[in-house]
Design a protein around this motif. Sequence first.
Motif, mmCIF file in Angstrom:
data_model
loop_
_atom_site.group_PDB
_atom_site.id
_atom_site.type_symbol
_atom_site.label_atom_id
_atom_site.label_comp_id
_atom_site.label_asym_id
_atom_site.label_seq_id
_atom_site.Cartn_x
_atom_site.Cartn_y
_atom_site.Cartn_z
ATOM 1 N N GLN A 76 40.600 45.251 45.322
ATOM 2 C CA GLN A 76 41.813 44.462 45.098
ATOM 3 C C GLN A 76 41.571 42.984 45.365
ATOM 4 O OE1 GLN A 76 45.945 45.613 46.596
ATOM 5 N NE2 GLN A 76 45.391 44.030 48.072
ATOM 6 N N ASN A 77 40.903 42.687 46.480
ATOM 7 C CA ASN A 77 40.630 41.287 46.818
ATOM 8 C C ASN A 77 39.725 40.627 45.787
ATOM 9 O OD1 ASN A 77 42.211 41.237 49.094
ATOM 10 N ND2 ASN A 77 40.534 41.640 50.515
ATOM 11 N N GLU A 78 38.748 41.381 45.296
ATOM 12 C CA GLU A 78 37.846 40.830 44.283
ATOM 13 C C GLU A 78 38.623 40.435 43.029
ATOM 14 O OE1 GLU A 78 33.975 42.191 41.587
ATOM 15 O OE2 GLU A 78 34.715 43.482 43.206
ATOM 16 N N LYS A 79 39.543 41.292 42.608
ATOM 17 C CA LYS A 79 40.333 40.997 41.414
ATOM 18 C C LYS A 79 41.283 39.823 41.655
ATOM 19 C CE LYS A 79 38.455 44.161 38.947
ATOM 20 N NZ LYS A 79 37.508 43.754 37.860
ATOM 21 N N LEU A 80 41.911 39.794 42.830
ATOM 22 C CA LEU A 80 42.834 38.705 43.139
ATOM 23 C C LEU A 80 42.099 37.369 43.256
ATOM 24 C CD1 LEU A 80 45.215 40.427 45.716
ATOM 25 C CD2 LEU A 80 45.812 39.637 43.417
ATOM 26 N N GLN A 81 40.897 37.397 43.827
ATOM 27 C CA GLN A 81 40.116 36.168 43.916
ATOM 28 C C GLN A 81 39.735 35.658 42.528
ATOM 29 O OE1 GLN A 81 36.790 36.814 46.528
ATOM 30 N NE2 GLN A 81 38.074 37.110 48.343
ATOM 31 N N ASP A 82 39.426 36.581 41.627
ATOM 32 C CA ASP A 82 39.110 36.185 40.256
ATOM 33 C C ASP A 82 40.327 35.552 39.586
ATOM 34 O OD1 ASP A 82 37.322 36.234 37.859
ATOM 35 O OD2 ASP A 82 38.913 37.538 37.098
ATOM 36 N N ILE A 83 41.511 36.134 39.819
ATOM 37 C CA ILE A 83 42.741 35.560 39.268
ATOM 38 C C ILE A 83 42.977 34.171 39.848
ATOM 39 C CG2 ILE A 83 45.265 35.774 39.246
ATOM 40 C CD1 ILE A 83 44.864 38.824 39.134
ATOM 41 N N ALA A 84 42.800 34.042 41.165
ATOM 42 C CA ALA A 84 43.049 32.762 41.828
ATOM 43 C C ALA A 84 42.131 31.664 41.297
ATOM 44 C CB ALA A 84 42.869 32.913 43.335
ATOM 45 N N LYS A 85 40.898 32.005 40.991
ATOM 46 C CA LYS A 85 39.935 30.993 40.567
ATOM 47 C C LYS A 85 39.920 30.744 39.062
ATOM 48 C CE LYS A 85 36.456 33.017 42.690
ATOM 49 N NZ LYS A 85 35.081 33.255 43.224
ATOM 50 N N ASN A 86 40.227 31.776 38.274
ATOM 51 C CA ASN A 86 39.932 31.666 36.849
ATOM 52 C C ASN A 86 41.100 31.909 35.898
ATOM 53 O OD1 ASN A 86 37.116 31.266 37.445
ATOM 54 N ND2 ASN A 86 36.966 33.470 37.839
ATOM 55 N N HIS A 87 42.231 32.378 36.391
ATOM 56 C CA HIS A 87 43.333 32.682 35.473
ATOM 57 C C HIS A 87 43.855 31.397 34.824
ATOM 58 C CE1 HIS A 87 46.926 34.602 33.846
ATOM 59 N NE2 HIS A 87 46.392 35.772 34.188
#
Length: 306
Positions: free
Chosen positions: A69-80
């Motif tokens: 979950q954290n990996e996906k949220l970090q990706d959203i935070a950085k790249n969405h």
Amino acid sequence: MVNNEEDSDVDAEDTTEIDAVELVDAVEPAEGCEDAVAQEEEEAEPVAQTPEFSYPKWYTLRMEAVAFQNEKLQDIAKNHKDPNAQLLAMQMGVFSPYENAEEAIAVWQALAEKFDADFVATYITPELERIELVHTRTLNNEALVPGQKVPAFTLANLDGDDVSLYDLAGTKDMVLIDFWASWCGPCIATFPELKKLHAAYTDENFEIVGVSVDDNLEDWSGGVEDHQLPWVQLGELKDADNGSPVSVSYGINFIPSTFLIDSQGCIYRKNIHTSELKDFLVDRYGMDESLVEPEEEPEETPEISS
């Protein structure tokens, strides 16, 4: 509100410059602190091998799910591409200010360019400043290792008189700097043993300097009185609203935090347990480990014969 004038992607490698104490190589002691490093190396004990331990299956699965979950949220935070999605991910605390501070700072800084000024001031700037402060403290704390010198400071005691750490330390052999607060249970738990050590080694020029990080003078003075603390008491109170420069320079992210220094300000031990402090003082001064002198028995009142 989103500011559409700029919509650049976040580069996770971008970091901000932090006003922190310069990190030092622990192998190279500060001038005059060679003995502190030599003694620590001499007394260092080999790390005991801990027995293998396996978590229950349910716990392992749970931690794997959290990591995913954290990996996906970090990706959203950085790249969405949607700043609102990035903001939501950041508000969920996906970056630890202790472990991922530089990544978090980079994302918050980029988000500050995508929203209007009022929104940034209300929702982004406070979070950015909080993480930058934790990161600064962390860097400073990592730099203060045995063999380095503690930052100088001058703080007021309960009488309102300014006391310089280095002036005081210069008159002592060893000084324990103890950051504490009246509400801190783990701090209070150390007081009985610290009282014994302070009483036993005062004549050997060992001193304790308590630095209170309480909210106000009333809490600080009340804590000193309630626990009858006999050593030097200085305060860096939060209601002074000065940014707590001493706590920041020492990297205090938690309490109790302690630094055992000599008369030159050289760090001998950091966050030392009271039992280890006792061993250190006994080895240094050669005093009996009993520490506490037996109480004198009251004299018997002679009977008066009639």
